[in-house]
Design an enzyme around this catalytic site. Structure first.
Site, PDB file in Angstrom:
ATOM      1  N   GLU A  25       0.839  -1.210   0.000  1.00 34.10           N
ATOM      2  CA  GLU A  25       0.000   0.000   0.000  1.00 34.10           C
ATOM      3  C   GLU A  25       0.873   1.258   0.000  1.00 34.10           C
ATOM      4  OE1 GLU A  25      -1.587   1.853   3.434  1.00 34.10           O
ATOM      5  OE2 GLU A  25      -1.119   0.148   4.736  1.00 34.10           O
ATOM      6  N   LYS A 159      -3.310  -1.175  15.489  1.00 34.84           N
ATOM      7  CA  LYS A 159      -2.789  -0.365  16.599  1.00 34.84           C
ATOM      8  C   LYS A 159      -3.789  -0.285  17.734  1.00 34.84           C
ATOM      9  CE  LYS A 159       0.493   2.880  14.840  1.00 34.84           C
ATOM     10  NZ  LYS A 159       0.479   2.891  13.384  1.00 34.84           N
TER      11      LYS A 159
HETATM   12  N1  PSU Z   1      -2.481   1.842  10.615  1.00 32.71           N
HETATM   13  C1  PSU Z   1      -1.152   1.994  10.729  1.00 32.71           C
HETATM   14  N2  PSU Z   1      -0.474   2.662   9.758  1.00 32.71           N
HETATM   15  C2  PSU Z   1      -1.109   3.173   8.671  1.00 32.71           C
HETATM   16  C3  PSU Z   1      -2.522   2.989   8.553  1.00 32.71           C
HETATM   17  C4  PSU Z   1      -3.164   2.319   9.538  1.00 32.71           C
HETATM   18  O1  PSU Z   1      -0.578   1.543  11.694  1.00 32.71           O
HETATM   19  O2  PSU Z   1      -0.462   3.790   7.808  1.00 32.71           O
HETATM   20  C5  PSU Z   1      -3.238   3.503   7.332  1.00 32.71           C
HETATM   21  C6  PSU Z   1      -3.515   2.344   6.363  1.00 32.71           C
HETATM   22  O3  PSU Z   1      -3.399   2.813   5.037  1.00 32.71           O
HETATM   23  C7  PSU Z   1      -4.976   2.011   6.664  1.00 32.71           C
HETATM   24  C8  PSU Z   1      -5.541   3.358   6.945  1.00 32.71           C
HETATM   25  O4  PSU Z   1      -5.639   1.368   5.596  1.00 32.71           O
HETATM   26  O5  PSU Z   1      -4.520   4.029   7.689  1.00 32.71           O
HETATM   27  C9  PSU Z   1      -6.836   3.314   7.724  1.00 32.71           C
HETATM   28  O6  PSU Z   1      -7.402   4.575   7.774  1.00 32.71           O
HETATM   29  P1  PSU Z   1      -8.904   4.762   8.290  1.00 32.71           P
HETATM   30  O7  PSU Z   1      -8.852   4.452   9.764  1.00 32.71           O
HETATM   31  O8  PSU Z   1      -9.232   6.188   8.009  1.00 32.71           O
HETATM   32  O9  PSU Z   1      -9.752   3.808   7.515  1.00 32.71           O
END
Ligand code: PSU
Ligand code: MN
Length: 316
Positions: A25, A159
């Protein structure tokens, strides 16, 4: 292949040579880590895969195309440009229409990888159910994509800025298998274990490849998670992380929607004086090593596995 898809030369060559390909990604690059560590990490992860004979395909949206595999210039642009949009699945059509430069989240990367015929994807952590769900109702589209797209995601869990018990419940509701690699517990990104037990554990990449193959043979439409904990020597204990997460959460009170996760990641990096960033890089490297091994094991099983299944059915 769909008109929107633009494969890199390296990916085209891998397809011709029938080499295994692993998706990566790009939101983690543009919104998950600071520059220049993000760029170094992105190169490192690609190199770890290449060194194993596996072709990396970092995915992003650029100039009206879905890029499957990106060159150095675009990688640099994604890493060092605050104008790069974070695109989840919702944003893909818009970004392509407007020819916006966008990085892809886990959800968007899964969707694009599947479109390009790539079934394995390596990242750091997935999104999940955010805390205080009754007020904010913030659930990452990553979980919805995992429910609907048959791509295997190798990650270190999620996380603890998220509500991990509810995240696991939601994955269960949507029949997404979460397989602990050499662990009985769901990993909590910076720490080896969240203390939440998993139902499934596998200890070899060969077994993981067989499981993925069977999942595909059954035509199950949902994704799979291979949960690979951060190496013990790199983990940050919960008691060190929790007060920092609380602090970042307090500061995020005025933020909503897709900006929350990037804000939290940036504040945690600042508040730990880069210690969390180091852990983040170590766990992604570890996931790339495992993802590469799974890709090779899957490759070995390839078409003969289909025949074997038919023979097995004939025997019974
Ligand atoms: N968690 C991490 N590092 C990240 C992300 C999540 O530890 O970089 C990023 C990933 O791209 C994940 C996104 O798909 O954040 C999720 O965002 P949201 O909670 O807005 O869906
Ligand atoms: Mn959200």
């Amino acid at each position: 292949m769909h008109d929107f898809i633009q494969l890199s030369n390296e990916v085209i060559q891998a397809i011709h040579e029938k080499k295994p390909i692993v998706a990566l990604e790009s939101t983690i690059i543009s919104h998950g880590m600071p520059y220049p560590e993000n760029l170094e990490c992105a190169h490192l992860v690609e190199t770890i895969l290449r060194d194993q004979g596996v072709t990396p395909a970092t995915i992003a949206l650029h100039n009206g195309k879905i890029l499957i595999g990106i060159n150095r210039d675009i990688l640099e642009h994604l890493a060092d440009n605050s104008n790069v949009t974070k695109a989840s699945k919702r944003d893909i059509a818009f970004a392509l229409t407007q020819k916006i430069s966008a990085s892809t989240t886990v959800a968007a990367t899964m969707f694009c990888a599947h479109m390009a015929g790539i079934s394995l994807f390596v990242t750091g952590g997935i999104g999940g159910v955010h805390p205080d769900i009754s007020n904010h109702f913030d659930i990452s589209a990553d979980l919805i994509e995992l429910a609907n797209t048959p791509v295997t995601v190798v990650c270190s869990g999620a996380k603890s800025i998220l509500d991990l018990p509810k995240t696991l419940e939601m994955l269960e509701t949507h029949s997404v298998p979460v397989i602990g690699y050499k662990t009985n517990d769901f990993p909590a990104f910076y720490s080896h274990s969240s203390g939440l037990p998993l139902l499934h554990r596998l200890d070899s990449t060969k077994e993981i490849a067989r499981l993925i193959k069977n999942h595909q043979e059954l035509k199950l439409r949902n994704g799979l998670i291979i949960a690979n904990p951060i190496p013990l020597e790199a983990e940050i204990p919960d008691e060190d992380m929790n007060p920092i997460i609380q602090q970042a959460r307090k500061e995020a009170a005025h933020i909503s929607g897709k900006s929350i996760t990037p804000f939290m990641l940036q504040r945690i990096t600042e508040l730990t004086a880069g210690q969390s960033l180091k852990a983040n890089i170590e766990l992604i490297k570890n996931n790339a090593r495992l993802g590469g091994k799974i890709a090779l094991a899957l490759h070995k099983l390839n078409p003969p596995a289909k025949l074997a299944t038919i023979k097995q059915i004939e025997k019974t």
